[in-house]
Scaffold this active site. Structure first.
Site, mmCIF file in Angstrom:
data_model
loop_
_atom_site.group_PDB
_atom_site.id
_atom_site.type_symbol
_atom_site.label_atom_id
_atom_site.label_comp_id
_atom_site.label_asym_id
_atom_site.label_seq_id
_atom_site.Cartn_x
_atom_site.Cartn_y
_atom_site.Cartn_z
ATOM 1 C CG ASP A 140 4.793 -75.117 -18.602
ATOM 2 O OD1 ASP A 140 4.047 -75.501 -19.521
ATOM 3 O OD2 ASP A 140 5.043 -73.921 -18.369
ATOM 4 C CE LYS A 141 11.395 -82.745 -17.338
ATOM 5 N NZ LYS A 141 12.597 -82.956 -18.187
#
Length: 307
Positions: A140-141
């Site tokens: 995830d970012k």
């Protein structure tokens, strides 16, 4: 090559169900907002006629959803610094920074890991297309830590199979809210789209994919716990969803966490600490570890000082 739009045909079973609700359940990868947008654009037909998202279905109605192909985009190489843990002619292992998007999507075409890899590497595997060259798995970012990318298709196929079968082992560390009383545990819970907020994932009883997370307590701080997590499956946001499900959301998680975070961290305190794999060409056993980022180190230092 001309890219054809994707057409999907379904038969309504329930009387009086909203069209957008029905299609969101059929197409779990699309949000309800996206379905509503497609209906407004005339991409949804019921018995051959265009219908709005709030149309109430009748049992037996034939529903056709057309998903247009995305417009082609050009992903440009960018000179973005990378924290490289290992590199050879087949693979590259990096320590991804928190805040970096892995690959372009949803209007984000610059500043991603793919942009950086395209600048650094002379070649990347093409199996995932021009948007995700070399990307075998993702973080995830706002999750930091170890990731591997493939420089050729042979390496990509082998690495993808290792990750799919869990022959490659990934360990994550997370700081979570609350005092976990157990020393270790296993969380079982199918993960799918949240029934109300389609931008979130949740543990669901219907239309979900089996998911299992192992966790082990490393250190307790009263109101917070440092845990080690291992994935038996690899679902979207799995650790974040599962820890929230048992009442211990990850500190700083903007999507699944608590409203206020008492620590200076941009995103969730979740880090991909290590990755063990077999080199796809040489067959050598390899292990890579990324040290905890400074923001998580500061959180732990603050919690330990309180003890």
């Amino acid at each position: 090559m001309i890219m054809m739009a994707e057409k999907n045909t379904y038969t309504a079973a329930a009387e009086g169900e909203r069209l957008d609700v029905f299609l969101t359940r059929q197409q779990q990868e699309l949000s309800r907002t996206h379905i509503q947008k497609l209906a407004a654009e005339g991409q949804v037909l019921v018995n051959g006629e265009k219908r709005k998202a709030n149309y109430k279905l009748k049992a037996g109605d034939s529903v056709v959803l057309t998903i247009p192909q995305p417009e082609p985009v050009s992903i440009e190489p960018e000179d973005i610094p990378l924290d490289i843990l290992y590199e050879d002619s087949d693979i590259i292992v990096i320590n991804k920074a928190r805040g970096m998007v892995v690959h372009p999507a949803a209007g984000v075409f610059r500043g991603t890991l793919v942009n950086a890899l395209l600048h650094h590497c002379s070649d990347l595997s093409g199996i995932n297309g021009e948007i995700r060259p070399g990307i075998v798995h993702r973080l995830d970012k706002d999750t930091s830590g170890v990731m591997v990318a493939a420089k050729n298709d042979r390496a990509h196929i082998d690495l993808a199979e290792q990750i799919r079968t869990k022959a490659a082992h990934r360990i994550y560390w997370a700081v979570v809210h609350g005092n976990i009383k157990e020393e270790a545990g296993i969380i079982h819970g199918a993960i799918g789209r949240h029934p109300v907020d389609r931008k979130r994932m949740a543990v669901v009883t219907e239309n979900g994919k089996d998911a299992t997370t192992e966790f082990r307590v490393l250190e307790r701080f009263g109101q917070y716990t440092l845990v080690e997590c291992k994935l038996r499956t690899g679902r979207t946001h799995q650790i974040r969803v599962h820890m929230t499900h048992i009442g211990h959301p990850v500190v700083g998680d903007p999507k699944y966490g608590r409203a206020k975070c008492p620590f200076a961290i941009q995103g969730q305190a979740l880090h991909s600490l290590s990755l063990e794999l077999t080199h796809p060409v040489t067959g050598d056993a390899m292990r890579f570890e990324a040290p905890l980022p400074e923001d998580m180190q500061k959180i732990l230092a603050a919690l330990r000082s309180r003890k």
